[in-house]
Design an enzyme around this catalytic site. Structure first.
Site, mmCIF file in Angstrom:
data_model
loop_
_atom_site.group_PDB
_atom_site.id
_atom_site.type_symbol
_atom_site.label_atom_id
_atom_site.label_comp_id
_atom_site.label_asym_id
_atom_site.label_seq_id
_atom_site.Cartn_x
_atom_site.Cartn_y
_atom_site.Cartn_z
ATOM 1 N N ARG A 167 -79.258 -88.434 -0.221
ATOM 2 C CA ARG A 167 -80.692 -88.329 0.115
ATOM 3 C C ARG A 167 -81.423 -87.375 -0.829
ATOM 4 N NH1 ARG A 167 -79.124 -91.932 2.804
ATOM 5 N NH2 ARG A 167 -79.679 -92.489 4.921
ATOM 6 N N SER A 239 -84.290 -91.981 10.346
ATOM 7 C CA SER A 239 -83.638 -90.681 10.566
ATOM 8 C C SER A 239 -84.631 -89.586 10.182
ATOM 9 C CB SER A 239 -82.404 -90.522 9.680
ATOM 10 O OG SER A 239 -81.457 -91.520 9.944
ATOM 11 N N GLU A 336 -85.175 -84.940 6.677
ATOM 12 C CA GLU A 336 -85.108 -85.963 5.635
ATOM 13 C C GLU A 336 -86.527 -86.429 5.286
ATOM 14 O OE1 GLU A 336 -84.609 -90.368 5.786
ATOM 15 O OE2 GLU A 336 -82.497 -89.785 5.856
HETATM 16 N N1 EPU Z 1 -74.032 -90.899 17.029
HETATM 17 C C1 EPU Z 1 -73.992 -90.531 18.349
HETATM 18 N N2 EPU Z 1 -75.166 -90.491 19.044
HETATM 19 C C2 EPU Z 1 -76.362 -90.785 18.480
HETATM 20 C C3 EPU Z 1 -76.394 -91.156 17.123
HETATM 21 C C4 EPU Z 1 -75.206 -91.217 16.419
HETATM 22 O O1 EPU Z 1 -72.937 -90.242 18.890
HETATM 23 O O2 EPU Z 1 -77.380 -90.699 19.189
HETATM 24 C C5 EPU Z 1 -72.762 -90.997 16.272
HETATM 25 C C6 EPU Z 1 -72.395 -92.465 16.031
HETATM 26 O O3 EPU Z 1 -71.663 -92.992 17.084
HETATM 27 C C7 EPU Z 1 -71.602 -92.393 14.750
HETATM 28 C C8 EPU Z 1 -72.237 -91.227 14.010
HETATM 29 O O4 EPU Z 1 -72.936 -90.445 14.981
HETATM 30 O O5 EPU Z 1 -70.263 -92.074 15.015
HETATM 31 C C9 EPU Z 1 -73.174 -91.683 12.906
HETATM 32 O O6 EPU Z 1 -74.211 -92.522 13.448
HETATM 33 P P1 EPU Z 1 -74.785 -93.789 12.659
HETATM 34 O O7 EPU Z 1 -73.685 -94.631 12.162
HETATM 35 O O8 EPU Z 1 -75.811 -94.429 13.534
HETATM 36 O O9 EPU Z 1 -75.476 -93.176 11.360
HETATM 37 P P2 EPU Z 1 -76.293 -91.835 11.072
HETATM 38 O O10 EPU Z 1 -75.420 -90.896 10.325
HETATM 39 O O11 EPU Z 1 -76.924 -91.320 12.311
HETATM 40 C C10 EPU Z 1 -77.102 -92.639 8.747
HETATM 41 C C11 EPU Z 1 -78.373 -92.671 7.933
HETATM 42 C C12 EPU Z 1 -79.223 -93.860 8.328
HETATM 43 C C13 EPU Z 1 -78.419 -95.123 8.117
HETATM 44 C C14 EPU Z 1 -77.140 -95.036 8.953
HETATM 45 C C15 EPU Z 1 -76.224 -96.213 8.714
HETATM 46 C C16 EPU Z 1 -78.909 -90.372 7.382
HETATM 47 C C17 EPU Z 1 -79.815 -89.215 7.630
HETATM 48 N N3 EPU Z 1 -79.119 -91.440 8.144
HETATM 49 O O12 EPU Z 1 -77.445 -92.396 10.102
HETATM 50 O O13 EPU Z 1 -80.345 -93.875 7.443
HETATM 51 O O14 EPU Z 1 -79.148 -96.274 8.469
HETATM 52 O O15 EPU Z 1 -76.397 -93.861 8.575
HETATM 53 O O16 EPU Z 1 -75.632 -96.082 7.477
HETATM 54 O O17 EPU Z 1 -78.043 -90.288 6.509
HETATM 55 C C18 EPU Z 1 -82.586 -93.087 7.236
HETATM 56 O O18 EPU Z 1 -82.215 -92.434 6.266
HETATM 57 O O19 EPU Z 1 -83.785 -93.064 7.638
HETATM 58 C C19 EPU Z 1 -81.630 -93.883 7.960
HETATM 59 C C20 EPU Z 1 -81.958 -94.560 9.031
#
Ligand code: EPU
Length: 340
Positions: A167, A239, A336
């Site tokens: 990012r 995010s 972000e």
């Molecule tokens: N999780 C929870 N509870 C929640 C949210 C997440 O337990 O409320 C856990 C999930 O179960 C998982 C882990 O946290 O084990 C990661 O969650 P997720 O796969 O949904 O991805 P993220 O890390 O929350 C990132 C990016 C997103 C992108 C997704 C998928 C960042 C800041 N965000 O989210 O990007 O779509 O991975 O690759 O890196 C964005 O940048 O705006 C964005 C949406």
């Protein structure tokens, strides 16, 4: 020539997906390089900063508005250049990102399919090195054509010049902000190159071997639909925070206390941890709502404006969230979303 596109006191909230923010002193929609150059020279004459708006999908604008020239980049055009096993595609910074991804997938070219259904424009992808489902735009970017505001010139930056990281990129530095993205060239593959290791995708395709490009795109669209609010109906910027990157020692301490915390070891040995998990499972904040601001009930990393939230309310809410995370984990989280 710019008289037709130059406007004063334009309300910016409708140009952002969070639907928040005051007015821009000056505002111009530019559709080509000449218009971009002219608007920037007018800004120089007025001694005002220039800020560039793409799809407004990663932006929180203050309620007071901004004393600047805001340029809405609508430079379009998509050009495909055939190589042996690969194709270079160059797209104008103002092209809608997911229209480009859809076009590329329709031509059976691999590389960007995991970045399907992300709101925003092409010009934003190098700035914050947009990433999702195990792929970052920077991995596919070949070069970026920019207008250098200070030099009043157009130049092409190589991928090495862009300094892509999680990012992050050169375009987020003070010097980098002096560049406006005119077009981006991506290197795509004619040969199948599925990237299905991300947990949600591995799960989706566990019974399907060798999915087609269209199937991968559809899987991403379906997965996202289950986790994200519909940004055409609710105010959101995806995010709101970055996932923190901390030392391996700090991560080990946290895992001792919270054994199921997702940890991703980085190339440099540090650990990226899931803030969504922390907000949800450790701090119990998923679905928290105060007035019109909240953390989405299906994904805690996503901040939602349920209607009439102001930028000030959002900032106060964000401070509370940051304090709560610090109290439990001693981690100082970073936004972000960009703030104007
Ligand atoms: N999780 C929870 N509870 C929640 C949210 C997440 O337990 O409320 C856990 C999930 O179960 C998982 C882990 O946290 O084990 C990661 O969650 P997720 O796969 O949904 O991805 P993220 O890390 O929350 C990132 C990016 C997103 C992108 C997704 C998928 C960042 C800041 N965000 O989210 O990007 O779509 O991975 O690759 O890196 C964005 O940048 O705006 C964005 C949406």
């Amino acid at each position: 020539m710019i008289s037709g596109i130059w406007k004063e006191d334009v309300s910016l909230a409708p140009y952002t997906t969070l639907k928040v923010g005051g007015k821009a002193k000056y505002f111009a929609v530019v559709k080509n390089e000449e218009e971009l150059k002219e608007v920037c020279s007018e800004a120089r004459r007025l001694d005002l900063p220039v800020l560039v708006l793409g799809g407004g999908s990663n932006l929180l604008i203050s309620d007071e508005g901004i004393d600047a020239v805001v340029i809405k980049n609508e430079i379009e055009g998509i050009l495909y250049q055939e190589l042996d096993d690969e194709v270079l595609v160059t797209a104008g910074g103002g092209e809608v990102w997911d229209d480009l991804v859809s076009d590329i997938v329709g031509r059976n070219l691999w590389g960007l399919e995991n970045l399907s259904a992300i709101p925003g424009t092409v010009g934003a992808t190098p700035i914050q090195n947009v990433g999702a489902y195990g792929v970052e735009a920077g991995e596919l970017i070949e070069s970026v054509r920019v207008y250098d505001i200070d030099k009043d010139d157009f130049i092409t930056l190589s991928v090495a010049d862009c300094h892509f990281a999680y990012r992050d990129s050169f375009f987020k530095t003070a010097g980098g902000r002096r560049n406006i993205i005119v077009s981006v060239t991506y290197r795509l593959s004619k040969k199948p190159r599925p990237r299905l290791l991300y947990k949600d995708l591995a799960e989706y395709f566990k019974a399907i071997a060798n999915p087609s490009l269209q199937e991968v795109r559809q899987a991403i669209i379906n997965t996202r639909a289950g986790k994200f609010p519909d940004w055409t109906k609710v105010g959101t910027a995806g995010s709101f925070f970055k996932n923190p990157i901390i030392s391996s020692e700090e991560a080990a301490e946290l895992v001792k206390e919270y054994p199921t915390l997702p940890v991703f070891v980085q190339e440099d040995g540090r650990a990226k941890i899931s803030l969504g998990y922390i907000l949800d499972k450790i701090c119990g904040l998923r679905g928290l709502r105060e007035g019109d601001v909240g953390l989405y009930e299906k994904q805690a990393l996503i901040l939602v404006n349920y209607g009439g939230a102001s930028a000030l309310e959002i900032k106060e809410f964000v401070q509370k969230i940051s304090d709560a995370v610090f109290e439990k984990t001693k981690i100082k989280i970073e936004q972000e979303v960009n703030c104007w």
